[in-house]
Design a protein around this motif. Structure first.
Motif, PDB file in Angstrom:
ATOM      1  N   LEU A 148       0.831  -1.205   0.000  1.00  0.00           N
ATOM      2  CA  LEU A 148       0.000   0.000   0.000  1.00  0.00           C
ATOM      3  C   LEU A 148       0.866   1.254   0.000  1.00  0.00           C
ATOM      4  O   LEU A 148       0.578   2.224  -0.707  1.00  0.00           O
ATOM      5  CB  LEU A 148      -0.926   0.002   1.218  1.00  0.00           C
ATOM      6  CG  LEU A 148      -1.991   1.105   1.266  1.00  0.00           C
ATOM      7  CD1 LEU A 148      -2.875   1.051   0.029  1.00  0.00           C
ATOM      8  CD2 LEU A 148      -2.838   0.964   2.529  1.00  0.00           C
ATOM      9  N   ARG A 149       1.969   1.235   0.758  1.00  0.00           N
ATOM     10  CA  ARG A 149       2.867   2.392   0.764  1.00  0.00           C
ATOM     11  C   ARG A 149       3.526   2.567  -0.604  1.00  0.00           C
ATOM     12  O   ARG A 149       3.682   3.699  -1.072  1.00  0.00           O
ATOM     13  CB  ARG A 149       3.938   2.236   1.841  1.00  0.00           C
ATOM     14  CG  ARG A 149       5.044   3.282   1.742  1.00  0.00           C
ATOM     15  CD  ARG A 149       6.007   3.214   2.902  1.00  0.00           C
ATOM     16  NE  ARG A 149       5.447   3.798   4.100  1.00  0.00           N
ATOM     17  CZ  ARG A 149       6.095   3.895   5.257  1.00  0.00           C
ATOM     18  NH1 ARG A 149       7.331   3.416   5.365  1.00  0.00           N
ATOM     19  NH2 ARG A 149       5.524   4.457   6.303  1.00  0.00           N
ATOM     20  N   ALA A 150       3.915   1.475  -1.239  1.00  0.00           N
ATOM     21  CA  ALA A 150       4.548   1.565  -2.556  1.00  0.00           C
ATOM     22  C   ALA A 150       3.588   2.184  -3.570  1.00  0.00           C
ATOM     23  O   ALA A 150       3.978   3.047  -4.368  1.00  0.00           O
ATOM     24  CB  ALA A 150       5.005   0.182  -3.021  1.00  0.00           C
ATOM     25  N   LEU A 151       2.336   1.761  -3.533  1.00  0.00           N
ATOM     26  CA  LEU A 151       1.340   2.315  -4.451  1.00  0.00           C
ATOM     27  C   LEU A 151       1.069   3.779  -4.133  1.00  0.00           C
ATOM     28  O   LEU A 151       0.969   4.620  -5.048  1.00  0.00           O
ATOM     29  CB  LEU A 151       0.035   1.516  -4.353  1.00  0.00           C
ATOM     30  CG  LEU A 151       0.089   0.080  -4.876  1.00  0.00           C
ATOM     31  CD1 LEU A 151      -1.214  -0.649  -4.560  1.00  0.00           C
ATOM     32  CD2 LEU A 151       0.352   0.053  -6.375  1.00  0.00           C
ATOM     33  N   ALA A 152       0.949   4.094  -2.844  1.00  0.00           N
ATOM     34  CA  ALA A 152       0.711   5.478  -2.446  1.00  0.00           C
ATOM     35  C   ALA A 152       1.884   6.371  -2.846  1.00  0.00           C
ATOM     36  O   ALA A 152       1.692   7.517  -3.261  1.00  0.00           O
ATOM     37  CB  ALA A 152       0.471   5.556  -0.940  1.00  0.00           C
ATOM     38  N   LEU A 153       3.107   5.842  -2.742  1.00  0.00           N
ATOM     39  CA  LEU A 153       4.290   6.611  -3.127  1.00  0.00           C
ATOM     40  C   LEU A 153       4.292   6.897  -4.624  1.00  0.00           C
ATOM     41  O   LEU A 153       4.588   8.014  -5.061  1.00  0.00           O
ATOM     42  CB  LEU A 153       5.555   5.856  -2.735  1.00  0.00           C
ATOM     43  CG  LEU A 153       6.891   6.513  -3.126  1.00  0.00           C
ATOM     44  CD1 LEU A 153       7.019   7.879  -2.475  1.00  0.00           C
ATOM     45  CD2 LEU A 153       8.062   5.609  -2.738  1.00  0.00           C
ATOM     46  N   LEU A 154       3.961   5.887  -5.421  1.00  0.00           N
ATOM     47  CA  LEU A 154       3.900   6.078  -6.867  1.00  0.00           C
ATOM     48  C   LEU A 154       2.870   7.142  -7.226  1.00  0.00           C
ATOM     49  O   LEU A 154       3.137   8.041  -8.041  1.00  0.00           O
ATOM     50  CB  LEU A 154       3.547   4.749  -7.546  1.00  0.00           C
ATOM     51  CG  LEU A 154       3.344   4.802  -9.065  1.00  0.00           C
ATOM     52  CD1 LEU A 154       4.617   5.257  -9.759  1.00  0.00           C
ATOM     53  CD2 LEU A 154       2.901   3.430  -9.588  1.00  0.00           C
ATOM     54  N   VAL A 155       1.701   7.050  -6.615  1.00  0.00           N
ATOM     55  CA  VAL A 155       0.632   8.009  -6.875  1.00  0.00           C
ATOM     56  C   VAL A 155       1.064   9.411  -6.451  1.00  0.00           C
ATOM     57  O   VAL A 155       0.844  10.395  -7.174  1.00  0.00           O
ATOM     58  CB  VAL A 155      -0.651   7.588  -6.121  1.00  0.00           C
ATOM     59  CG1 VAL A 155      -1.663   8.726  -6.082  1.00  0.00           C
ATOM     60  CG2 VAL A 155      -1.276   6.367  -6.797  1.00  0.00           C
ATOM     61  N   ALA A 156       1.698   9.516  -5.282  1.00  0.00           N
ATOM     62  CA  ALA A 156       2.133  10.816  -4.786  1.00  0.00           C
ATOM     63  C   ALA A 156       3.194  11.432  -5.690  1.00  0.00           C
ATOM     64  O   ALA A 156       3.185  12.641  -5.958  1.00  0.00           O
ATOM     65  CB  ALA A 156       2.665  10.680  -3.359  1.00  0.00           C
ATOM     66  N   LEU A 157       4.123  10.625  -6.173  1.00  0.00           N
ATOM     67  CA  LEU A 157       5.174  11.133  -7.048  1.00  0.00           C
ATOM     68  C   LEU A 157       4.595  11.643  -8.367  1.00  0.00           C
ATOM     69  O   LEU A 157       4.999  12.705  -8.866  1.00  0.00           O
ATOM     70  CB  LEU A 157       6.209  10.038  -7.314  1.00  0.00           C
ATOM     71  CG  LEU A 157       7.124   9.674  -6.139  1.00  0.00           C
ATOM     72  CD1 LEU A 157       8.008   8.482  -6.507  1.00  0.00           C
ATOM     73  CD2 LEU A 157       7.990  10.871  -5.736  1.00  0.00           C
ATOM     74  N   VAL A 158       3.663  10.886  -8.947  1.00  0.00           N
ATOM     75  CA  VAL A 158       3.049  11.310 -10.214  1.00  0.00           C
ATOM     76  C   VAL A 158       2.259  12.598 -10.007  1.00  0.00           C
ATOM     77  O   VAL A 158       2.392  13.562 -10.783  1.00  0.00           O
ATOM     78  CB  VAL A 158       2.137  10.206 -10.770  1.00  0.00           C
ATOM     79  CG1 VAL A 158       1.334  10.727 -11.967  1.00  0.00           C
ATOM     80  CG2 VAL A 158       2.947   8.987 -11.178  1.00  0.00           C
ATOM     81  N   SER A 159       1.448  12.627  -8.962  1.00  0.00           N
ATOM     82  CA  SER A 159       0.611  13.798  -8.703  1.00  0.00           C
ATOM     83  C   SER A 159       1.443  15.036  -8.416  1.00  0.00           C
ATOM     84  O   SER A 159       1.213  16.118  -8.978  1.00  0.00           O
ATOM     85  CB  SER A 159      -0.323  13.509  -7.519  1.00  0.00           C
ATOM     86  OG  SER A 159      -1.206  14.584  -7.310  1.00  0.00           O
ATOM     87  N   THR A 160       2.452  14.878  -7.557  1.00  0.00           N
ATOM     88  CA  THR A 160       3.312  16.015  -7.210  1.00  0.00           C
ATOM     89  C   THR A 160       4.149  16.464  -8.408  1.00  0.00           C
ATOM     90  O   THR A 160       4.282  17.666  -8.668  1.00  0.00           O
ATOM     91  CB  THR A 160       4.241  15.647  -6.041  1.00  0.00           C
ATOM     92  OG1 THR A 160       3.448  15.216  -4.925  1.00  0.00           O
ATOM     93  CG2 THR A 160       5.087  16.837  -5.626  1.00  0.00           C
ATOM     94  N   GLY A 161       4.722  15.504  -9.126  1.00  0.00           N
ATOM     95  CA  GLY A 161       5.536  15.841 -10.285  1.00  0.00           C
ATOM     96  C   GLY A 161       4.754  16.589 -11.343  1.00  0.00           C
ATOM     97  O   GLY A 161       5.231  17.593 -11.893  1.00  0.00           O
ATOM     98  N   CYS A 162       3.549  16.117 -11.632  1.00  0.00           N
ATOM     99  CA  CYS A 162       2.714  16.804 -12.621  1.00  0.00           C
ATOM    100  C   CYS A 162       2.329  18.192 -12.138  1.00  0.00           C
ATOM    101  O   CYS A 162       2.310  19.154 -12.923  1.00  0.00           O
ATOM    102  CB  CYS A 162       1.451  15.985 -12.895  1.00  0.00           C
ATOM    103  SG  CYS A 162       1.733  14.469 -13.825  1.00  0.00           S
TER     104      CYS A 162
END
Length: 211
Positions: A148-162
């Motif tokens: 769950l943390r790995a998925l949340a991290l991926l989502v956070a990186l994409v959202s923040t990066g964009c």
């Protein structure tokens, strides 16, 4: 001791996430806006084909996401209240953006000066809501573990990066990177909504008394 919000809210989160990603309907409703050039908000311009579906999608996503804030605020631990507030801010911001759509699509031609007011309101609440989602997504990474943390991290990186890319290109005189960046960010935010509710089940198991 408070019990964590029940994961039975997951279907609501899934519907909210799908409604939030309503730009996926664009090819099926004859939308004229090219999201490689224009921004997602242009799909909701009242004079554009299928605009009602995009406004209904945003309105539904906003109300359902704001609804999800209630069980988390009432049943989650104190630290979860921050994410509950972020859910509410994102939900209400998205709902207001549906009530006050932009009135002109710049990617399709020049816009009259009269469209500025609606654009400021729409963009303002949209930016506020997205910022809340980005912050909550980052906090979710901190509070989860394992897959769950790995998925949340991926989502956070994409959202923040964009989000950062959109800010930089906007101040360089662009339109925030156009719809390509926005589409990835919207998908990331939709994923955050689902992951947030999935995390409630983990929260409940951690707080359950041992036997």
């Amino acid at each position: 001791m408070r019990r964590a919000a029940h994961p039975g809210w997951l279907p609501v989160a899934v519907v909210a996430a799908l409604a939030n990603a309503n730009f996926l309907l664009a090819p099926f409703v004859g939308a004229r806006v090219d999201l490689a050039v224009g921004v997602i908000s242009e799909l909701s311009v009242p004079t554009e084909p299928g605009s009602i579906w995009f406004r209904l999608g945003d309105g539904s996503a906003g109300l359902l996401t704001a609804l999800l804030a209630l069980p988390l605020w009432r049943s989650g631990p104190r630290h979860a209240r921050f994410r509950a507030v972020c859910l509410a801010v994102f939900g209400l911001g998205t709902f207001v953006s549906a009530l006050v759509p932009v009135t002109c699509a710049p990617s399709l031609g020049p816009c009259p000066a009269s469209s500025v007011g609606a654009e400021l309101v729409h963009d303002g609440v949209s930016v506020l809501g997205t910022a809340a989602a980005v912050l909550a997504g980052a906090e979710l990474v901190w509070r989860t573990s394992g897959v769950l943390r790995a998925l949340a991290l991926l989502v956070a990186l994409v959202s923040t990066g964009c989000g950062l890319y959109e800010v930089v290109t906007f101040f360089q005189g662009g339109n925030g990177g156009g719809g390509d960046s926005q589409r990835w960010q919207v998908l990331a935010v939709s994923s955050w909504i689902v992951l947030e509710v999935v995390s409630w089940g983990t929260l409940h198991r951690r707080r359950a008394p041992s036997r």
